[in-house]
Write an enzyme that holds these catalytic residues in place. Structure first.
Site, PDB file in Angstrom:
ATOM      1  N   ASP A  61       0.892  -1.204   0.016  1.00 35.01           N
ATOM      2  CA  ASP A  61      -0.129   0.069  -0.248  1.00 35.01           C
ATOM      3  C   ASP A  61       0.733   1.279  -0.174  1.00 35.01           C
ATOM      4  O   ASP A  61       1.443   1.380   0.904  1.00 35.01           O
ATOM      5  CB  ASP A  61      -1.039   0.005   1.187  1.00 35.01           C
ATOM      6  N   THR A  94      -3.182   5.663  -4.214  1.00 32.87           N
ATOM      7  CA  THR A  94      -2.062   6.249  -3.697  1.00 32.87           C
ATOM      8  C   THR A  94      -0.718   5.926  -4.216  1.00 32.87           C
ATOM      9  O   THR A  94      -0.024   6.984  -4.278  1.00 32.87           O
ATOM     10  CB  THR A  94      -1.923   5.625  -2.066  1.00 32.87           C
ATOM     11  N   THR A  95      -0.358   4.701  -4.736  1.00 30.66           N
ATOM     12  CA  THR A  95       0.697   4.432  -5.716  1.00 30.66           C
ATOM     13  C   THR A  95       0.680   5.227  -6.919  1.00 30.66           C
ATOM     14  O   THR A  95       1.654   6.101  -7.388  1.00 30.66           O
ATOM     15  CB  THR A  95       0.899   2.875  -5.678  1.00 30.66           C
ATOM     16  N   ASP A 386      -9.103  -0.650   1.527  1.00 26.17           N
ATOM     17  CA  ASP A 386      -9.278   0.060  -0.072  1.00 26.17           C
ATOM     18  C   ASP A 386     -10.409  -0.510  -0.552  1.00 26.17           C
ATOM     19  O   ASP A 386     -11.122   0.329  -1.273  1.00 26.17           O
ATOM     20  CB  ASP A 386      -8.085  -0.523  -0.523  1.00 26.17           C
TER      21      ASP A 386
HETATM   22  P1  ADP Z   1      -2.696   2.064  -6.130  1.00 22.43           P
HETATM   23  O1  ADP Z   1      -2.183   2.406  -4.857  1.00 22.43           O
HETATM   24  O2  ADP Z   1      -2.437   3.309  -6.994  1.00 22.43           O
HETATM   25  O3  ADP Z   1      -4.310   1.499  -5.994  1.00 22.43           O
HETATM   26  P2  ADP Z   1      -2.285  -0.729  -7.059  1.00 22.43           P
HETATM   27  O4  ADP Z   1      -0.893  -1.246  -6.519  1.00 22.43           O
HETATM   28  O5  ADP Z   1      -3.359  -0.926  -6.198  1.00 22.43           O
HETATM   29  O6  ADP Z   1      -1.773   0.982  -6.764  1.00 22.43           O
HETATM   30  O7  ADP Z   1      -2.511  -0.414  -8.491  1.00 22.43           O
HETATM   31  C1  ADP Z   1      -3.793  -0.153  -8.959  1.00 22.43           C
HETATM   32  C2  ADP Z   1      -3.602  -0.369 -10.815  1.00 22.43           C
HETATM   33  O8  ADP Z   1      -3.587  -1.637 -10.899  1.00 22.43           O
HETATM   34  C3  ADP Z   1      -4.817   0.206 -11.299  1.00 22.43           C
HETATM   35  O9  ADP Z   1      -4.419   1.075 -12.228  1.00 22.43           O
HETATM   36  C4  ADP Z   1      -5.839  -0.781 -11.657  1.00 22.43           C
HETATM   37  O10 ADP Z   1      -6.262  -0.620 -12.673  1.00 22.43           O
HETATM   38  C5  ADP Z   1      -4.548  -2.100 -11.840  1.00 22.43           C
HETATM   39  N1  ADP Z   1      -5.164  -3.278 -11.904  1.00 22.43           N
HETATM   40  C6  ADP Z   1      -5.941  -3.984 -11.161  1.00 22.43           C
HETATM   41  N2  ADP Z   1      -6.050  -5.116 -11.475  1.00 22.43           N
HETATM   42  C7  ADP Z   1      -5.475  -5.329 -12.632  1.00 22.43           C
HETATM   43  C8  ADP Z   1      -5.420  -6.417 -13.504  1.00 22.43           C
HETATM   44  N3  ADP Z   1      -5.934  -7.768 -13.253  1.00 22.43           N
HETATM   45  N4  ADP Z   1      -4.624  -6.610 -14.481  1.00 22.43           N
HETATM   46  C9  ADP Z   1      -3.941  -5.047 -14.793  1.00 22.43           C
HETATM   47  N5  ADP Z   1      -3.914  -4.042 -14.169  1.00 22.43           N
HETATM   48  C10 ADP Z   1      -5.034  -4.162 -13.009  1.00 22.43           C
HETATM   49 MG    MG Z   2      -5.072   0.294  -5.017  1.00 24.81          MG
END
Ligand code: ADP
Ligand code: MG
Length: 519
Positions: A61, A94-95, A386
């Site tokens: 996170d 957040t990332t 989240d």
């Molecule tokens: P954040 O802290 O920004 O939420 P995450 O590590 O949760 O970072 O990653 C979020 C990103 O991952 C989003 O752009 C989301 O659309 C993408 N995502 C989630 N599931 C998948 C998937 N199965 N394939 C590709 N991208 C995905």
């Molecule tokens: Mg996320």
């Protein structure tokens, strides 16, 4: 008055000016964003954070990582703020927000090297951010936000997080059920949904409890551990003698006087218990202490009483059961009592937890989060937090957009097209913003083990031909495809907030040309 130098800063104050200040701030901001980059997306890696005292947190996170890193540099601190604002406002992304802020800074650095003035960059970034927000609005899906769709949103926010022995899909069902349960005609109150973690079982034992769970146990062994159809009192007081009484000195001249004094105390304590029994209380949640004498009388009367209940739990229980918190025993009236269908105490390893289920206010729910170890349970709790936030954001803040980088590809495209109508050097800044947004799909590709350049080309081609293109990660690999078909969806609010807060932080840092620190 000439000749005398004038000192406006103390001798120990440090000052960095002009390009040095700018460059050091930008480097710091970029460095912070870089640390969370590898965690982005479902194939992102985790970070292990070790505090001075040796406490370990393992997480994916962004906000948690940046918060625990104990960052001191003032400009870097602003990127941490981007993450924490993002967490507060929408609960996810957040990332995304901090990586974007870092890349906006990197692009700004190039523009500054090319002698573009900082205010031109700031204006260009703001214009681009507006184009990005418009593009996000255009991407919002017009499908109905039914449970299936919401489960996809919840699952997308959890994939890649350490969820122990359960997959994101199964957890997503529980999350959506919790939100639906807390939903009323007036909307959804986030504090109606609580999370309680307890180790000792695998994550798949995570369940939805229709009520409140408090960590405390019965105050006396003779008390019932399960009460059905309970009248509930929530008491913000001690069921114990007042301090003044305890310290009072007795002027005792013979044994019978001492006995009298002790009897009077006993009587007062028993009186507390009687007051509760007379008011018809079956279960009492007390924020303060309960004296043994009171507890044992209550036990004999079959009343379940729990002491040292936290203020948060007490107010959650009051809300769930419809009881009024009472601060003084004299004020207790039967109208203050609330109601719950079932109150029961369960043992988990060495810990007793008290469950308050089926309260008068049926909206209150608790996600009872289980994990084999504390680290698993804690990370699962963050993932579920989240997921709850994204489902609520999707329902209450303007729907969902395609995930997996598709929204970012569309934003970059829209901003690039919009740049052509921007005059002068500002156009360069608008284009730079579009290039910065590319960092998100590029990072998703990198974290999936794909070549980032090839992936970006494929994504753009497919975006041009189909209108939507994401990098969907399945198992060990990733393919360019339609995220909507694949069920990878993010709330529009997450993308909006990320664009806005990243722009704000980057422009703020780029404007600074003088750092004055007093020591
Ligand atoms: P954040 O802290 O920004 O939420 P995450 O590590 O949760 O970072 O990653 C979020 C990103 O991952 C989003 O752009 C989301 O659309 C993408 N995502 C989630 N599931 C998948 C998937 N199965 N394939 C590709 N991208 C995905
Ligand atoms: Mg996320």
């Amino acid at each position: 008055m000439g000749g005398q130098p004038m000192f406006i800063l103390s001798e120990d104050a440090e000052r960095t000016r002009g390009e040095d200040a700018q460059s050091s701030n930008i480097q710091a901001g970029k460095a912070v964003a870089e640390t969370v980059r590898t965690t982005l997306g479902p194939r992102g890696m985790d970070k292990m954070l070790v505090s001075d005292s040796g406490d370990v947190v393992i997480t994916n996170d962004g906000a948690t990582i940046l918060e625990k890193m104990d960052i001191e540099h003032p400009a870097a601190q602003m990127i941490v703020e981007v993450a924490s604002t993002q967490e507060e406002e929408v609960g996810d992304g957040t990332t995304t927000a901090s990586v974007l802020a870092g890349q906006l800074l990197a692009q700004a650095e190039d523009l500054l090297d090319d002698d573009v003035h900082p205010t031109t960059i700031v204006e260009g970034y703001h214009a681009a951010s507006q184009l990005a927000l418009d593009a996000i609005d255009d991407l919002v899906l017009d499908e109905e936000l039914d449970d299936d769709l919401l489960q996809s949103v919840a699952a997308s926010s959890m994939t890649g997080k350490g969820t122990g022995d359960i997959n994101a899909g199964a957890l997503a069902e529980t999350v959506v059920a919790a939100v639906r349960h807390a939903e009323t005609g007036d909307g959804i109150a986030r504090n109606d949904i609580a999370l309680r973690t307890q180790t000792g079982a695998g994550a798949s034992a995570t369940e939805l409890v229709e009520g409140v769970i408090t960590e405390e146990e019965p105050a006396h062994a003779a008390m019932p551990r399960s009460v059905e159809a309970a009248n509930v009192a929530v008491l913000d007081l001690d069921l114990d003698l007042q301090e003044a009484n305890i310290d009072a000195e007795y002027n005792v001249t013979d044994v019978s006087q001492l006995e009298q004094a002790l009897d009077a105390e006993e009587e007062e304590l028993a009186g507390y218990a009687d007051t509760l029994v007379d008011a018809g209380v079956d279960v009492a949640f007390v924020t303060g202490d309960i004296a043994d004498r009171v507890a044992s009388v209550l036990g004999k009367e079959d009343v379940l009483a729990v002491e040292s209940v936290s203020d948060d739990d007490a107010s959650a229980i009051a809300r769930a059961t419809g009881s009024t918190t009472v601060g003084s025993l004299q004020d207790l009236e039967s109208a203050d009592l609330g109601h719950a269908d079932s109150i029961h105490v369960e043992s988990y390893g060495g810990d007793d937890l008290t469950f308050v289920e089926g309260g008068e206010n049926a909206e209150t729910v608790t996600l009872f989060v289980r994990g084999g170890t504390e680290h698993v349970a804690d990370e699962l709790e963050r993932a579920l937090n989240d997921a709850l936030d994204v489902v609520i954001a999707a329902l209450t803040e303007g729907g969902v957009v395609p995930g997996a980088g598709a929204t970012e590809i569309a934003i970059a495209d829209a901003v690039r097209s919009g740049a052509t109508s921007v005059e002068g050097r500002k156009q360069l800044a608008v284009e730079a913003f579009a290039d910065a947004v590319d960092v998100l799909p590029r990072t998703l590709a990198e974290n999936t083990g794909l070549d980032p350049i090839d992936a970006l080309v494929d994504l753009r081609n497919r975006h041009d031909s189909e209108g939507v293109a994401g990098l969907i990660s399945e198992g060990q690999s990733g393919n360019v495809g339609d995220p909507v078909d694949a069920g990878v969806l993010d709330p529009a609010a997450v993308k909006r907030e990320a664009a806005e807060s990243a722009t704000e932080a980057a422009t703020m840092i780029a404007r600074i040309d003088d750092v004055i620190s007093s020591s």
